[in-house]
Design an enzyme around this catalytic site. Structure first.
Site, PDB file in Angstrom:
ATOM      1  N   ASN A  39      -4.723   3.558 -12.505  1.00  0.00           N
ATOM      2  CA  ASN A  39      -4.000   2.344 -12.920  1.00  0.00           C
ATOM      3  C   ASN A  39      -4.560   1.100 -12.227  1.00  0.00           C
ATOM      4  O   ASN A  39      -3.827   0.160 -11.951  1.00  0.00           O
ATOM      5  CB  ASN A  39      -2.507   2.487 -12.618  1.00  0.00           C
ATOM      6  CG  ASN A  39      -1.688   1.420 -13.335  1.00  0.00           C
ATOM      7  OD1 ASN A  39      -2.031   1.004 -14.436  1.00  0.00           O
ATOM      8  ND2 ASN A  39      -0.624   0.958 -12.693  1.00  0.00           N
ATOM      9  N   SER A 133      11.195   3.952  -3.435  1.00  0.00           N
ATOM     10  CA  SER A 133      11.688   2.894  -4.321  1.00  0.00           C
ATOM     11  C   SER A 133      13.211   2.855  -4.276  1.00  0.00           C
ATOM     12  O   SER A 133      13.867   3.895  -4.094  1.00  0.00           O
ATOM     13  CB  SER A 133      11.226   3.209  -5.740  1.00  0.00           C
ATOM     14  OG  SER A 133      11.879   2.386  -6.669  1.00  0.00           O
ATOM     15  N   TYR A 158       9.986   9.243 -13.342  1.00  0.00           N
ATOM     16  CA  TYR A 158       9.269   8.567 -12.254  1.00  0.00           C
ATOM     17  C   TYR A 158      10.144   8.475 -11.006  1.00  0.00           C
ATOM     18  O   TYR A 158       9.736   8.832  -9.901  1.00  0.00           O
ATOM     19  CB  TYR A 158       8.836   7.148 -12.694  1.00  0.00           C
ATOM     20  CG  TYR A 158       8.566   6.222 -11.529  1.00  0.00           C
ATOM     21  CD1 TYR A 158       7.447   6.420 -10.725  1.00  0.00           C
ATOM     22  CD2 TYR A 158       9.459   5.190 -11.204  1.00  0.00           C
ATOM     23  CE1 TYR A 158       7.209   5.599  -9.630  1.00  0.00           C
ATOM     24  CE2 TYR A 158       9.219   4.367 -10.113  1.00  0.00           C
ATOM     25  CZ  TYR A 158       8.101   4.573  -9.335  1.00  0.00           C
ATOM     26  OH  TYR A 158       7.872   3.775  -8.245  1.00  0.00           O
ATOM     27  N   LYS A 162      10.050  10.210  -6.831  1.00  0.00           N
ATOM     28  CA  LYS A 162      10.268   9.568  -5.526  1.00  0.00           C
ATOM     29  C   LYS A 162      11.378  10.282  -4.761  1.00  0.00           C
ATOM     30  O   LYS A 162      11.280  10.536  -3.558  1.00  0.00           O
ATOM     31  CB  LYS A 162      10.638   8.084  -5.708  1.00  0.00           C
ATOM     32  CG  LYS A 162       9.532   7.230  -6.313  1.00  0.00           C
ATOM     33  CD  LYS A 162       8.378   7.065  -5.360  1.00  0.00           C
ATOM     34  CE  LYS A 162       7.182   6.414  -6.009  1.00  0.00           C
ATOM     35  NZ  LYS A 162       5.967   6.452  -5.205  1.00  0.00           N
ATOM     36  N   ASN A 208       7.348  -4.739 -16.615  1.00  0.00           N
ATOM     37  CA  ASN A 208       8.204  -5.425 -15.639  1.00  0.00           C
ATOM     38  C   ASN A 208       8.360  -6.904 -15.989  1.00  0.00           C
ATOM     39  O   ASN A 208       7.507  -7.502 -16.640  1.00  0.00           O
ATOM     40  CB  ASN A 208       7.655  -5.273 -14.222  1.00  0.00           C
ATOM     41  CG  ASN A 208       7.791  -3.847 -13.716  1.00  0.00           C
ATOM     42  OD1 ASN A 208       6.820  -3.228 -13.356  1.00  0.00           O
ATOM     43  ND2 ASN A 208       8.999  -3.306 -13.726  1.00  0.00           N
TER      44      ASN A 208
HETATM   45  P1  NAD Z   1      -0.282   0.618  -8.797  1.00  0.00           P
HETATM   46  O1  NAD Z   1      -0.286   1.480 -10.007  1.00  0.00           O
HETATM   47  O2  NAD Z   1      -0.843  -0.744  -8.901  1.00  0.00           O
HETATM   48  O3  NAD Z   1      -1.014   1.367  -7.565  1.00  0.00           O
HETATM   49  C1  NAD Z   1      -1.029   2.754  -7.406  1.00  0.00           C
HETATM   50  C2  NAD Z   1      -2.494   3.163  -7.316  1.00  0.00           C
HETATM   51  O4  NAD Z   1      -2.583   4.574  -7.123  1.00  0.00           O
HETATM   52  C3  NAD Z   1      -3.273   2.837  -8.591  1.00  0.00           C
HETATM   53  O5  NAD Z   1      -4.379   2.022  -8.267  1.00  0.00           O
HETATM   54  C4  NAD Z   1      -3.708   4.201  -9.126  1.00  0.00           C
HETATM   55  O6  NAD Z   1      -4.985   4.131  -9.736  1.00  0.00           O
HETATM   56  C5  NAD Z   1      -3.678   5.053  -7.864  1.00  0.00           C
HETATM   57  N1  NAD Z   1      -3.458   6.486  -8.103  1.00  0.00           N
HETATM   58  C6  NAD Z   1      -2.506   7.061  -8.870  1.00  0.00           C
HETATM   59  N2  NAD Z   1      -2.613   8.391  -8.826  1.00  0.00           N
HETATM   60  C7  NAD Z   1      -3.650   8.673  -7.998  1.00  0.00           C
HETATM   61  C8  NAD Z   1      -4.265   9.877  -7.558  1.00  0.00           C
HETATM   62  N3  NAD Z   1      -3.857  11.078  -7.982  1.00  0.00           N
HETATM   63  N4  NAD Z   1      -5.307   9.789  -6.695  1.00  0.00           N
HETATM   64  C9  NAD Z   1      -5.764   8.589  -6.276  1.00  0.00           C
HETATM   65  N5  NAD Z   1      -5.234   7.414  -6.664  1.00  0.00           N
HETATM   66  C10 NAD Z   1      -4.184   7.465  -7.529  1.00  0.00           C
HETATM   67  O7  NAD Z   1       1.222   0.569  -8.282  1.00  0.00           O
HETATM   68  P2  NAD Z   1       1.860  -0.347  -7.155  1.00  0.00           P
HETATM   69  O8  NAD Z   1       2.793  -1.279  -7.825  1.00  0.00           O
HETATM   70  O9  NAD Z   1       0.828  -0.874  -6.265  1.00  0.00           O
HETATM   71  O10 NAD Z   1       2.743   0.746  -6.416  1.00  0.00           O
HETATM   72  C11 NAD Z   1       2.314   1.369  -5.218  1.00  0.00           C
HETATM   73  C12 NAD Z   1       3.357   2.405  -4.829  1.00  0.00           C
HETATM   74  O11 NAD Z   1       4.618   1.768  -4.665  1.00  0.00           O
HETATM   75  C13 NAD Z   1       3.562   3.503  -5.863  1.00  0.00           C
HETATM   76  O12 NAD Z   1       3.802   4.707  -5.189  1.00  0.00           O
HETATM   77  C14 NAD Z   1       4.818   3.054  -6.599  1.00  0.00           C
HETATM   78  O13 NAD Z   1       5.501   4.137  -7.150  1.00  0.00           O
HETATM   79  C15 NAD Z   1       5.604   2.414  -5.455  1.00  0.00           C
HETATM   80  N6  NAD Z   1       6.567   1.416  -5.929  1.00  0.00           N
HETATM   81  C16 NAD Z   1       6.143   0.402  -6.731  1.00  0.00           C
HETATM   82  C17 NAD Z   1       7.068  -0.524  -7.198  1.00  0.00           C
HETATM   83  C18 NAD Z   1       6.613  -1.613  -8.147  1.00  0.00           C
HETATM   84  O14 NAD Z   1       7.432  -2.133  -8.877  1.00  0.00           O
HETATM   85  N7  NAD Z   1       5.368  -2.050  -8.139  1.00  0.00           N
HETATM   86  C19 NAD Z   1       8.415  -0.437  -6.809  1.00  0.00           C
HETATM   87  C20 NAD Z   1       8.800   0.587  -5.950  1.00  0.00           C
HETATM   88  C21 NAD Z   1       7.864   1.525  -5.511  1.00  0.00           C
HETATM   89  C1  UD1 Z   2      11.805  -1.076 -13.008  1.00  0.00           C
HETATM   90  C2  UD1 Z   2      11.885   0.433 -13.112  1.00  0.00           C
HETATM   91  C3  UD1 Z   2      12.162   1.024 -11.742  1.00  0.00           C
HETATM   92  C4  UD1 Z   2      11.138   0.550 -10.728  1.00  0.00           C
HETATM   93  C5  UD1 Z   2      11.170  -0.971 -10.697  1.00  0.00           C
HETATM   94  C6  UD1 Z   2      10.165  -1.503  -9.723  1.00  0.00           C
HETATM   95  C7  UD1 Z   2      12.788   0.754 -15.372  1.00  0.00           C
HETATM   96  C8  UD1 Z   2      13.926   1.259 -16.182  1.00  0.00           C
HETATM   97  N1  UD1 Z   2      12.947   0.799 -14.046  1.00  0.00           N
HETATM   98  O1  UD1 Z   2      13.036  -1.523 -12.613  1.00  0.00           O
HETATM   99  O2  UD1 Z   2      12.110   2.436 -11.824  1.00  0.00           O
HETATM  100  O3  UD1 Z   2      11.419   1.054  -9.433  1.00  0.00           O
HETATM  101  O4  UD1 Z   2      10.860  -1.449 -12.019  1.00  0.00           O
HETATM  102  O5  UD1 Z   2      10.034  -2.868  -9.805  1.00  0.00           O
HETATM  103  O6  UD1 Z   2      11.773   0.357 -15.908  1.00  0.00           O
HETATM  104  N2  UD1 Z   2      13.858  -7.395 -18.159  1.00  0.00           N
HETATM  105  C9  UD1 Z   2      14.017  -8.115 -19.324  1.00  0.00           C
HETATM  106  N3  UD1 Z   2      12.945  -8.229 -20.156  1.00  0.00           N
HETATM  107  C10 UD1 Z   2      11.725  -7.661 -19.900  1.00  0.00           C
HETATM  108  C11 UD1 Z   2      11.575  -6.925 -18.690  1.00  0.00           C
HETATM  109  C12 UD1 Z   2      12.677  -6.796 -17.868  1.00  0.00           C
HETATM  110  O7  UD1 Z   2      15.082  -8.627 -19.595  1.00  0.00           O
HETATM  111  O8  UD1 Z   2      10.799  -7.792 -20.714  1.00  0.00           O
HETATM  112  C13 UD1 Z   2      14.986  -7.298 -17.217  1.00  0.00           C
HETATM  113  C14 UD1 Z   2      15.479  -5.887 -16.969  1.00  0.00           C
HETATM  114  O9  UD1 Z   2      16.444  -5.525 -17.904  1.00  0.00           O
HETATM  115  C15 UD1 Z   2      16.015  -6.013 -15.534  1.00  0.00           C
HETATM  116  C16 UD1 Z   2      15.094  -7.064 -14.889  1.00  0.00           C
HETATM  117  O10 UD1 Z   2      14.522  -7.785 -15.992  1.00  0.00           O
HETATM  118  O11 UD1 Z   2      17.311  -6.523 -15.556  1.00  0.00           O
HETATM  119  C17 UD1 Z   2      13.982  -6.468 -14.053  1.00  0.00           C
HETATM  120  O12 UD1 Z   2      13.279  -5.520 -14.844  1.00  0.00           O
HETATM  121  P1  UD1 Z   2      11.952  -4.806 -14.326  1.00  0.00           P
HETATM  122  O13 UD1 Z   2      11.014  -5.818 -13.800  1.00  0.00           O
HETATM  123  O14 UD1 Z   2      11.465  -3.916 -15.436  1.00  0.00           O
HETATM  124  O15 UD1 Z   2      12.439  -3.925 -13.092  1.00  0.00           O
HETATM  125  P2  UD1 Z   2      13.658  -2.882 -12.983  1.00  0.00           P
HETATM  126  O16 UD1 Z   2      14.352  -2.708 -14.264  1.00  0.00           O
HETATM  127  O17 UD1 Z   2      14.484  -3.285 -11.828  1.00  0.00           O
END
Ligand code: NAD
Ligand code: UD1
Length: 361
Positions: A39, A133, A158, A162, A208
């Site tokens: 990703n 998360s 997903y 976690k 998101n």
């Molecule tokens: P991201 O997808 O940008 O980064 C994750 C990276 O891991 C990617 O670059 C992907 O290529 C790599 N990856 C996946 N599977 C792999 C594997 N098997 N071996 C090696 N590399 C692998 O996501 P992010 O937003 O940077 O998230 C980082 C971490 O934080 C993740 O574990 C995610 O679940 C967690 N997290 C993210 C959010 C969010 O909204 N961004 C919220 C809560 C938790």
């Molecule tokens: C999403 C993930 C959650 C993850 C989190 C990390 C889902 C159901 N949940 O949560 O597992 O840990 O991201 O950041 O996807 N919204 C809109 N229009 C859009 C996009 C979002 O109205 O096009 C609203 C959503 O309904 C929510 C808020 O914006 O109220 C935030 O949404 P989003 O950024 O997708 O995050 P989460 O729903 O909190």
């Protein structure tokens, strides 16, 4: 306990990982980053995000294109480097995709973690910071949400990966007191590095709110679909705790500092700002700081969405000495700077990277 020197960052080419690498390098750590580009933009020549991180820090970052599912490859990396601690970001994270392909998510996220823990143990490396998360809490029973809130009633695959990993870490900590692990429960990461040089550029489709809103502002999408305006919130739209990605990065440095100085077993911390912001409020701030107009279309609630979630981040303040510093305005400004400086994200071809591949320049 000896001071950590070398940190392995899994998923280091991804959104949060690449930002965190900057803070780690600036703190003086030697960083080994690995990613399989599931990703993240990158190829055999390296990761453009990490090349930018090198530009920002002026330091070399060692990188391996490696997959956590390839255990011998991970083993080789541990044989080659004396790794003191692992920050484990690598995971698949798309909620919708996880519902369609549960086995892919269980295999990648759970087996990837199992391989990593086994290789760590065989190299006597017991220190880890894990990316969890706020999704593990499910629908909150009380707000703001503290780390003692029950976990597990999650509506998507997903999120369950976690939760399962957190349970696995509890069992590991019970069985073997060598482990020293911090699980960080992130709230909603947004924003980008203030330089505008690195930001979020996933290869999989994103859903998101902030990245989608930025696409609308750039004219790449016609309208922002707001999922529900009938929630029991002051303006009817969903409330979340948005946190700047550089605040998350400093949270990881704070976690490393705690692991460096203490044997804590297993601890869990919320990383959030402690402030809830609605969809409408975020749109208003984004429009103001970017000078754009976001057309909105209200539709039904998105399946699986919760009404409101924000953190009680006081435990991280007390025990990690960490708190979030960036405002919502800065989150929007920095995200927009990244988007306008890089409307198509990172260069997708002929990435000339100065990162070290497979240990050679
Ligand atoms: P991201 O997808 O940008 O980064 C994750 C990276 O891991 C990617 O670059 C992907 O290529 C790599 N990856 C996946 N599977 C792999 C594997 N098997 N071996 C090696 N590399 C692998 O996501 P992010 O937003 O940077 O998230 C980082 C971490 O934080 C993740 O574990 C995610 O679940 C967690 N997290 C993210 C959010 C969010 O909204 N961004 C919220 C809560 C938790
Ligand atoms: C999403 C993930 C959650 C993850 C989190 C990390 C889902 C159901 N949940 O949560 O597992 O840990 O991201 O950041 O996807 N919204 C809109 N229009 C859009 C996009 C979002 O109205 O096009 C609203 C959503 O309904 C929510 C808020 O914006 O109220 C935030 O949404 P989003 O950024 O997708 O995050 P989460 O729903 O909190």
């Amino acid at each position: 306990m000896p001071k950590f020197k070398t940190i392995l960052v899994t998923g280091g080419a991804g959104y949060i990982g690449s930002h965190c690498v900057i803070d780690l390098v600036n703190e003086g750590y030697d960083v080994i980053a690995i990613d399989n580009f599931a990703n993240a933009v990158g190829d055999d020549e390296g990761s453009p995000a990490l090349r930018k991180a090198e530009e920002i820090t002026g330091k070399k970052i060692t990188f391996y294109k490696a997959d956590l599912l390839d255990k011998p490859q991970i083993n080789e990396i541990f044989d080659k480097h004396e790794i003191d601690c692992v920050i484990h970001f690598a995971a698949l994270k798309a909620v919708g995709e996880s519902m369609q392909q549960p086995l892919l998510y269980y295999q990648n996220n759970l087996l990837g973690m199992l391989n990593l823990l086994e290789v760590m143990r065989s190299h006597s490396c017991y220190q880890m910071v894990f990316s969890s998360s706020c999704t593990v809490y499910g629908e909150p029973e009380t707000l703001p949400i503290t780390e003692t809130h029950p976990t597990g009633s999650i509506t998507n695959v997903y999120g369950r990966t976690k939760y399962f990993i957190e349970e696995m870490l509890k069992d590991l900590n019970t069985a073997d007191k060598n482990w020293n692990i911090i699980s960080l429960r992130y709230f909603n990461p947004v924003g980008a590095h203030p330089s505008g040089l690195i930001g979020e550029d996933p290869t999989k489709e994103f859903t998101n709110l902030m990245p989608f809103m930025a696409q609308v502002a750039l004219g790449k999408k016609p309208v922002l679909t707001v999922f529900g305006n009938d929630y029991n919130t002051p303006d009817g739209t969903g409330i979340r705790d948005y946190i700047h990605v550089m605040d998350l990065a400093s949270g990881h440095v704070a976690a490393l500092n705690l692991l460096n100085d203490n044997h804590i077993g297993l601890k869990v911390y919320n990383l959030g700002t402690g402030k809830g912001v609605s969809v409408k409020e975020l749109v208003t701030v984004f429009e103001r700081v970017t000078g754009t107009k976001i057309p909105l279309k209200y539709v039904d609630r998105r399946l699986g969405d919760i009404t409101a979630m924000w953190a009680d981040a006081s435990l991280a303040k007390e025990e990690l000495g960490w708190c979030a510093r960036y405002s919502i305005e800065e989150m929007c400004t920095d995200f927009w700077r990244w988007q306008t400086m890089n409307p198509n994200g990172y260069p997708k071809k002929n990435v000339k990277s100065s990162v070290i591949m497979n240990g050679t320049s």
